[in-house]
Design an enzyme around this catalytic site. Structure first.
Site, PDB file in Angstrom:
ATOM      1  N   GLY A 165      -0.742  -7.501  12.931  1.00 40.58           N
ATOM      2  CA  GLY A 165       0.170  -6.912  13.910  1.00 40.58           C
ATOM      3  C   GLY A 165       1.611  -7.386  13.829  1.00 40.58           C
ATOM      4  O   GLY A 165       2.312  -7.387  14.838  1.00 40.58           O
ATOM      5  N   ILE A 207      -9.352   6.202   8.703  1.00 41.00           N
ATOM      6  CA  ILE A 207      -9.043   7.605   8.379  1.00 41.00           C
ATOM      7  C   ILE A 207      -9.035   8.381   9.684  1.00 41.00           C
ATOM      8  O   ILE A 207     -10.005   8.345  10.448  1.00 41.00           O
ATOM      9  CB  ILE A 207     -10.061   8.165   7.368  1.00 41.00           C
ATOM     10  CG1 ILE A 207      -9.899   7.394   6.049  1.00 41.00           C
ATOM     11  CG2 ILE A 207      -9.860   9.663   7.165  1.00 41.00           C
ATOM     12  CD1 ILE A 207     -10.931   7.711   5.000  1.00 41.00           C
ATOM     13  N   ASN A 240       3.657   6.678  10.314  1.00 40.02           N
ATOM     14  CA  ASN A 240       2.960   5.572   9.648  1.00 40.02           C
ATOM     15  C   ASN A 240       3.953   4.755   8.839  1.00 40.02           C
ATOM     16  O   ASN A 240       4.929   5.293   8.325  1.00 40.02           O
ATOM     17  CB  ASN A 240       1.895   6.170   8.703  1.00 40.02           C
ATOM     18  CG  ASN A 240       1.127   5.097   7.942  1.00 40.02           C
ATOM     19  OD1 ASN A 240       0.644   4.125   8.526  1.00 40.02           O
ATOM     20  ND2 ASN A 240       1.017   5.258   6.629  1.00 40.02           N
ATOM     21  N   HIS A 273       4.189   2.539   5.424  1.00 40.69           N
ATOM     22  CA  HIS A 273       3.474   2.255   4.178  1.00 40.69           C
ATOM     23  C   HIS A 273       4.309   1.275   3.346  1.00 40.69           C
ATOM     24  O   HIS A 273       5.517   1.460   3.200  1.00 40.69           O
ATOM     25  CB  HIS A 273       3.221   3.557   3.392  1.00 40.69           C
ATOM     26  CG  HIS A 273       2.425   3.305   2.159  1.00 40.69           C
ATOM     27  ND1 HIS A 273       1.059   3.098   2.180  1.00 40.69           N
ATOM     28  CD2 HIS A 273       2.808   3.164   0.868  1.00 40.69           C
ATOM     29  CE1 HIS A 273       0.633   2.852   0.957  1.00 40.69           C
ATOM     30  NE2 HIS A 273       1.674   2.886   0.140  1.00 40.69           N
ATOM     31  N   ASP A 279      -0.780   9.627   2.968  1.00 39.35           N
ATOM     32  CA  ASP A 279       0.613   9.264   2.653  1.00 39.35           C
ATOM     33  C   ASP A 279       1.419  10.448   2.105  1.00 39.35           C
ATOM     34  O   ASP A 279       2.327  10.260   1.289  1.00 39.35           O
ATOM     35  CB  ASP A 279       0.670   8.085   1.655  1.00 39.35           C
ATOM     36  CG  ASP A 279      -0.076   6.861   2.155  1.00 39.35           C
ATOM     37  OD1 ASP A 279      -0.086   6.631   3.373  1.00 39.35           O
ATOM     38  OD2 ASP A 279      -0.664   6.145   1.325  1.00 39.35           O
ATOM     39  N   GLN A 293      12.135  -7.618   4.800  1.00 41.68           N
ATOM     40  CA  GLN A 293      13.375  -6.892   4.469  1.00 41.68           C
ATOM     41  C   GLN A 293      13.279  -5.399   4.730  1.00 41.68           C
ATOM     42  O   GLN A 293      14.301  -4.736   4.883  1.00 41.68           O
ATOM     43  CB  GLN A 293      13.741  -7.128   2.998  1.00 41.68           C
ATOM     44  CG  GLN A 293      14.079  -8.578   2.711  1.00 41.68           C
ATOM     45  CD  GLN A 293      14.546  -8.793   1.273  1.00 41.68           C
ATOM     46  OE1 GLN A 293      14.724  -7.850   0.510  1.00 41.68           O
ATOM     47  NE2 GLN A 293      14.727 -10.042   0.905  1.00 41.68           N
ATOM     48  N   GLU A 335       9.837  -3.337   6.165  1.00 41.85           N
ATOM     49  CA  GLU A 335       8.965  -2.787   7.212  1.00 41.85           C
ATOM     50  C   GLU A 335       9.468  -3.092   8.624  1.00 41.85           C
ATOM     51  O   GLU A 335       9.572  -2.194   9.459  1.00 41.85           O
ATOM     52  CB  GLU A 335       7.541  -3.337   7.056  1.00 41.85           C
ATOM     53  CG  GLU A 335       6.890  -2.928   5.755  1.00 41.85           C
ATOM     54  CD  GLU A 335       5.431  -3.363   5.684  1.00 41.85           C
ATOM     55  OE1 GLU A 335       4.712  -3.189   6.670  1.00 41.85           O
ATOM     56  OE2 GLU A 335       5.023  -3.873   4.622  1.00 41.85           O
TER      57      GLU A 335
HETATM   58  C1  GAR Z   1       1.645  -3.686   6.551  1.00 43.71           C
HETATM   59  O1  GAR Z   1       2.156  -4.210   5.366  1.00 43.71           O
HETATM   60  C2  GAR Z   1       1.583  -2.168   6.488  1.00 43.71           C
HETATM   61  O2  GAR Z   1       2.661  -1.610   5.794  1.00 43.71           O
HETATM   62  C3  GAR Z   1       0.292  -1.967   5.749  1.00 43.71           C
HETATM   63  O3  GAR Z   1      -0.583  -2.910   6.315  1.00 43.71           O
HETATM   64  C4  GAR Z   1       0.161  -4.055   6.720  1.00 43.71           C
HETATM   65  C5  GAR Z   1      -0.184  -4.399   8.155  1.00 43.71           C
HETATM   66  O4  GAR Z   1       0.417  -5.608   8.553  1.00 43.71           O
HETATM   67  N1  GAR Z   1      -0.180  -0.612   5.868  1.00 43.71           N
HETATM   68  C6  GAR Z   1      -0.758   0.051   4.872  1.00 43.71           C
HETATM   69  O5  GAR Z   1      -1.000  -0.436   3.797  1.00 43.71           O
HETATM   70  C7  GAR Z   1      -1.130   1.493   5.197  1.00 43.71           C
HETATM   71  N2  GAR Z   1      -1.484   2.215   4.001  1.00 43.71           N
HETATM   72  P1  GAR Z   1       0.622  -5.972  10.084  1.00 43.71           P
HETATM   73  O6  GAR Z   1      -0.732  -5.818  10.782  1.00 43.71           O
HETATM   74  O7  GAR Z   1       1.054  -7.418  10.062  1.00 43.71           O
HETATM   75  O8  GAR Z   1       1.668  -5.054  10.667  1.00 43.71           O
END
Ligand code: GAR
Length: 201
Positions: free
Chosen positions: A12, A93, A108, A110, A151, A179, A181
């Site tokens: 999270g 999904i 979303n 990615h 995606d 940097q 997300e």
């Molecule tokens: C993040 O890096 C997100 O971009 C990725 O999962 C991680 C979750 O981290 N999502 C995917 O790969 C979706 N295809 P978080 O729980 O610390 O936010």
């Protein structure tokens, strides 16, 4: 006010970036009305509770079959009545019905520059392992709308991140989060919220 629900499965950190953005005012006109996890052990649920946000777990493990899980998941969403659903590391999904009901209202994050390293099987660390194996010098993250494909929905925002010599998947993952997300996901929500306000005026 844009009411959002954030769907999570794990640590999270993206959820935290959204919580902080709302609190600090970099995400304007937005309220997080709920967080839903498919995984009871997700630390993201603790982050939500610590921030005083209603947090729910709807796990496939607690249902007889996928259809019943899907129905329960949709019912939980409906009860929260979100304007926008944010998938922040949500590794489920989506039921087709959810995509129909919330068309153009699901986004979303990615961890690559789509269309590289995306699609079925590309999630979490795997994305960064593949980027390193291919030897790309630049990677990044993408915020996009969610449609029936994996995606494939319309791209909202992207940010590039350098790959450095000696990177491990873990080191690269952390850099992409810091940097890209945690920067573009809050920014995309802020932009959607401001156009939401304009539409109502
Ligand atoms: C993040 O890096 C997100 O971009 C990725 O999962 C991680 C979750 O981290 N999502 C995917 O790969 C979706 N295809 P978080 O729980 O610390 O936010």
């Amino acid at each position: 006010m844009l009411n959002i629900v954030v769907c999570v499965s794990g640590g999270g950190t993206n959820l935290q970036a959204i919580i902080d953005g709302v609190k600090e005012g970099s995400i304007r006109n937005t309220k997080i009305v709920g967080v839903i996890s498919n995984n009871a052990g997700a630390y993201a649920l603790t982050r939500a509770e610590d921030a005083g946000i209603p947090a729910y777990c709807v796990s496939p493990k607690n249902f007889e079959n996928r259809e019943r899980f899907n129905r329960a998941f949709l019912a939980q969403l409906e009860a929260l009545a979100p304007d926008l659903i944010v998938l922040a590391g949500f590794l489920v999904i989506l039921p087709e019905k959810m995509i129909e009901v919330y068309r153009n209202r699901i986004i979303n994050i990615h961890p690559s520059l789509i269309p590289s390293f995306c699609g079925t099987g590309y999630y979490g660390l795997k994305v960064h392992e593949e980027a390193l194996a291919r030897g790309v010098k630049v990677t990044g993250a993408t915020v996009h709308y969610v449609d029936e494909g994996t995606d494939t929905g319309r791209i909202i925002m992207q940010k590039a991140v350098e790959v450095l010599d000696g990177d491990t998947p873990q080191v690269l993952q952390r850099r992409v989060m810091e940097q890209a997300e945690w920067v573009i996901l809050p920014k995309a929500i802020d932009e959607i919220a401001s156009s939401w306000e304009e539409r109502k005026e």
